[in-house]
Scaffold this motif. Sequence first.
Motif, PDB file in Angstrom:
ATOM      1  N   ARG A   6       0.824  -1.206   0.000  1.00 47.75           N
ATOM      2  CA  ARG A   6       0.000   0.000   0.000  1.00 47.75           C
ATOM      3  C   ARG A   6       0.857   1.254   0.000  1.00 47.75           C
ATOM      4  O   ARG A   6       1.837   1.347   0.729  1.00 47.75           O
ATOM      5  CB  ARG A   6      -0.890   0.041   1.237  1.00 47.75           C
ATOM      6  CG  ARG A   6      -1.962  -0.982   1.248  1.00 47.75           C
ATOM      7  CD  ARG A   6      -2.829  -0.779   2.462  1.00 47.75           C
ATOM      8  NE  ARG A   6      -3.673  -1.941   2.667  1.00 47.75           N
ATOM      9  CZ  ARG A   6      -4.298  -2.207   3.788  1.00 47.75           C
ATOM     10  NH1 ARG A   6      -4.173  -1.394   4.819  1.00 47.75           N
ATOM     11  NH2 ARG A   6      -5.046  -3.276   3.897  1.00 47.75           N
ATOM     12  N   LEU A   7       0.443   2.210  -0.794  1.00 48.06           N
ATOM     13  CA  LEU A   7       1.072   3.526  -0.770  1.00 48.06           C
ATOM     14  C   LEU A   7       0.323   4.349   0.262  1.00 48.06           C
ATOM     15  O   LEU A   7      -0.903   4.475   0.183  1.00 48.06           O
ATOM     16  CB  LEU A   7       0.985   4.185  -2.147  1.00 48.06           C
ATOM     17  CG  LEU A   7       1.552   5.594  -2.252  1.00 48.06           C
ATOM     18  CD1 LEU A   7       3.049   5.588  -1.970  1.00 48.06           C
ATOM     19  CD2 LEU A   7       1.284   6.162  -3.631  1.00 48.06           C
ATOM     20  N   GLN A   8       1.040   4.883   1.229  1.00 49.67           N
ATOM     21  CA  GLN A   8       0.406   5.635   2.302  1.00 49.67           C
ATOM     22  C   GLN A   8       1.179   6.912   2.576  1.00 49.67           C
ATOM     23  O   GLN A   8       2.355   7.021   2.263  1.00 49.67           O
ATOM     24  CB  GLN A   8       0.355   4.797   3.585  1.00 49.67           C
ATOM     25  CG  GLN A   8      -0.489   3.556   3.458  1.00 49.67           C
ATOM     26  CD  GLN A   8      -0.444   2.713   4.718  1.00 49.67           C
ATOM     27  OE1 GLN A   8       0.548   2.691   5.433  1.00 49.67           O
ATOM     28  NE2 GLN A   8      -1.532   2.013   4.988  1.00 49.67           N
ATOM     29  N   ARG A  39       4.588   0.093  -4.729  1.00 42.95           N
ATOM     30  CA  ARG A  39       3.438   0.373  -3.872  1.00 42.95           C
ATOM     31  C   ARG A  39       2.329   0.964  -4.721  1.00 42.95           C
ATOM     32  O   ARG A  39       2.586   1.608  -5.732  1.00 42.95           O
ATOM     33  CB  ARG A  39       3.810   1.342  -2.762  1.00 42.95           C
ATOM     34  CG  ARG A  39       4.803   0.754  -1.785  1.00 42.95           C
ATOM     35  CD  ARG A  39       5.048   1.679  -0.627  1.00 42.95           C
ATOM     36  NE  ARG A  39       6.016   1.133   0.278  1.00 42.95           N
ATOM     37  CZ  ARG A  39       5.698   0.460   1.379  1.00 42.95           C
ATOM     38  NH1 ARG A  39       4.451   0.262   1.692  1.00 42.95           N
ATOM     39  NH2 ARG A  39       6.641   0.001   2.164  1.00 42.95           N
ATOM     40  N   VAL A  40       1.085   0.767  -4.267  1.00 45.33           N
ATOM     41  CA  VAL A  40      -0.064   1.221  -5.048  1.00 45.33           C
ATOM     42  C   VAL A  40      -1.142   1.783  -4.126  1.00 45.33           C
ATOM     43  O   VAL A  40      -1.270   1.363  -2.972  1.00 45.33           O
ATOM     44  CB  VAL A  40      -0.642   0.069  -5.906  1.00 45.33           C
ATOM     45  CG1 VAL A  40      -1.225  -1.021  -5.042  1.00 45.33           C
ATOM     46  CG2 VAL A  40      -1.673   0.583  -6.888  1.00 45.33           C
ATOM     47  N   ALA A  41      -1.891   2.743  -4.661  1.00 47.64           N
ATOM     48  CA  ALA A  41      -3.074   3.273  -3.987  1.00 47.64           C
ATOM     49  C   ALA A  41      -4.144   3.479  -5.049  1.00 47.64           C
ATOM     50  O   ALA A  41      -3.844   3.871  -6.176  1.00 47.64           O
ATOM     51  CB  ALA A  41      -2.766   4.593  -3.298  1.00 47.64           C
ATOM     52  N   VAL A  42      -5.378   3.186  -4.696  1.00 46.20           N
ATOM     53  CA  VAL A  42      -6.516   3.453  -5.573  1.00 46.20           C
ATOM     54  C   VAL A  42      -7.376   4.477  -4.858  1.00 46.20           C
ATOM     55  O   VAL A  42      -7.791   4.262  -3.718  1.00 46.20           O
ATOM     56  CB  VAL A  42      -7.330   2.176  -5.870  1.00 46.20           C
ATOM     57  CG1 VAL A  42      -8.531   2.506  -6.729  1.00 46.20           C
ATOM     58  CG2 VAL A  42      -6.462   1.141  -6.554  1.00 46.20           C
ATOM     59  N   VAL A  43      -7.620   5.606  -5.515  1.00 43.97           N
ATOM     60  CA  VAL A  43      -8.386   6.695  -4.918  1.00 43.97           C
ATOM     61  C   VAL A  43      -9.707   6.813  -5.667  1.00 43.97           C
ATOM     62  O   VAL A  43      -9.724   7.131  -6.852  1.00 43.97           O
ATOM     63  CB  VAL A  43      -7.596   8.023  -4.999  1.00 43.97           C
ATOM     64  CG1 VAL A  43      -8.399   9.150  -4.378  1.00 43.97           C
ATOM     65  CG2 VAL A  43      -6.240   7.878  -4.335  1.00 43.97           C
ATOM     66  N   PRO A  73       7.391  -1.865 -13.739  1.00 41.40           N
ATOM     67  CA  PRO A  73       8.592  -1.430 -13.020  1.00 41.40           C
ATOM     68  C   PRO A  73       8.279  -1.038 -11.577  1.00 41.40           C
ATOM     69  O   PRO A  73       7.146  -0.682 -11.246  1.00 41.40           O
ATOM     70  CB  PRO A  73       9.075  -0.224 -13.820  1.00 41.40           C
ATOM     71  CG  PRO A  73       7.955   0.175 -14.671  1.00 41.40           C
ATOM     72  CD  PRO A  73       7.040  -0.974 -14.828  1.00 41.40           C
ATOM     73  N   SER A  74       9.297  -1.106 -10.741  1.00 38.66           N
ATOM     74  CA  SER A  74       9.138  -0.714  -9.345  1.00 38.66           C
ATOM     75  C   SER A  74       8.842   0.770  -9.263  1.00 38.66           C
ATOM     76  O   SER A  74       9.418   1.568  -9.996  1.00 38.66           O
ATOM     77  CB  SER A  74      10.408  -1.019  -8.556  1.00 38.66           C
ATOM     78  OG  SER A  74      10.610  -2.398  -8.494  1.00 38.66           O
ATOM     79  N   GLY A  75       7.957   1.108  -8.358  1.00 35.55           N
ATOM     80  CA  GLY A  75       7.616   2.507  -8.177  1.00 35.55           C
ATOM     81  C   GLY A  75       6.315   2.658  -7.430  1.00 35.55           C
ATOM     82  O   GLY A  75       5.702   1.682  -6.993  1.00 35.55           O
ATOM     83  N   TYR A  76       5.907   3.901  -7.281  1.00 36.88           N
ATOM     84  CA  TYR A  76       4.658   4.222  -6.606  1.00 36.88           C
ATOM     85  C   TYR A  76       3.589   4.476  -7.657  1.00 36.88           C
ATOM     86  O   TYR A  76       3.792   5.260  -8.578  1.00 36.88           O
ATOM     87  CB  TYR A  76       4.822   5.467  -5.741  1.00 36.88           C
ATOM     88  CG  TYR A  76       5.792   5.309  -4.585  1.00 36.88           C
ATOM     89  CD1 TYR A  76       6.095   4.067  -4.054  1.00 36.88           C
ATOM     90  CD2 TYR A  76       6.394   6.417  -4.025  1.00 36.88           C
ATOM     91  CE1 TYR A  76       6.971   3.932  -2.995  1.00 36.88           C
ATOM     92  CE2 TYR A  76       7.273   6.294  -2.958  1.00 36.88           C
ATOM     93  CZ  TYR A  76       7.554   5.048  -2.450  1.00 36.88           C
ATOM     94  OH  TYR A  76       8.418   4.910  -1.401  1.00 36.88           O
TER      95      TYR A  76
END
Length: 119
Positions: A6-8, A39-43, A73-76
Amino acid sequence: MRRSLRLQGKKNFSRVYKEGSVVRSDYVVVYFLPASEQRVAVVVSKRFGNAVRRNRIRRLLLEAWQENHDHLPSGYYIILPRSSLLSVEENVWRSKVKELFHEWQWASGKNSPHCSAVL
């Protein structure tokens, strides 16, 4: 989804929005910032309906990302659904979002994403 993916944090979100690249399709907007981890976030905003509907959209978008995240690729990542998503049947936008992640290609030596398919 594992908590570690999770991206927080406001600081991380601000960095992705300001410094990241953007890929837009008919149904989603994806912000990406290269990083050492993935990391990932869904808004999903309230305009998409009640909590049950927003959470369903969030789960389906996360599912599409999870099916393809090993090849990305790796990233936010920050995934935002667009309002056009509401005007089509669920199976249509789900397949288009999965195509977006499947077709996602990266320019060699660059940090900016581009997609070969027009979605």
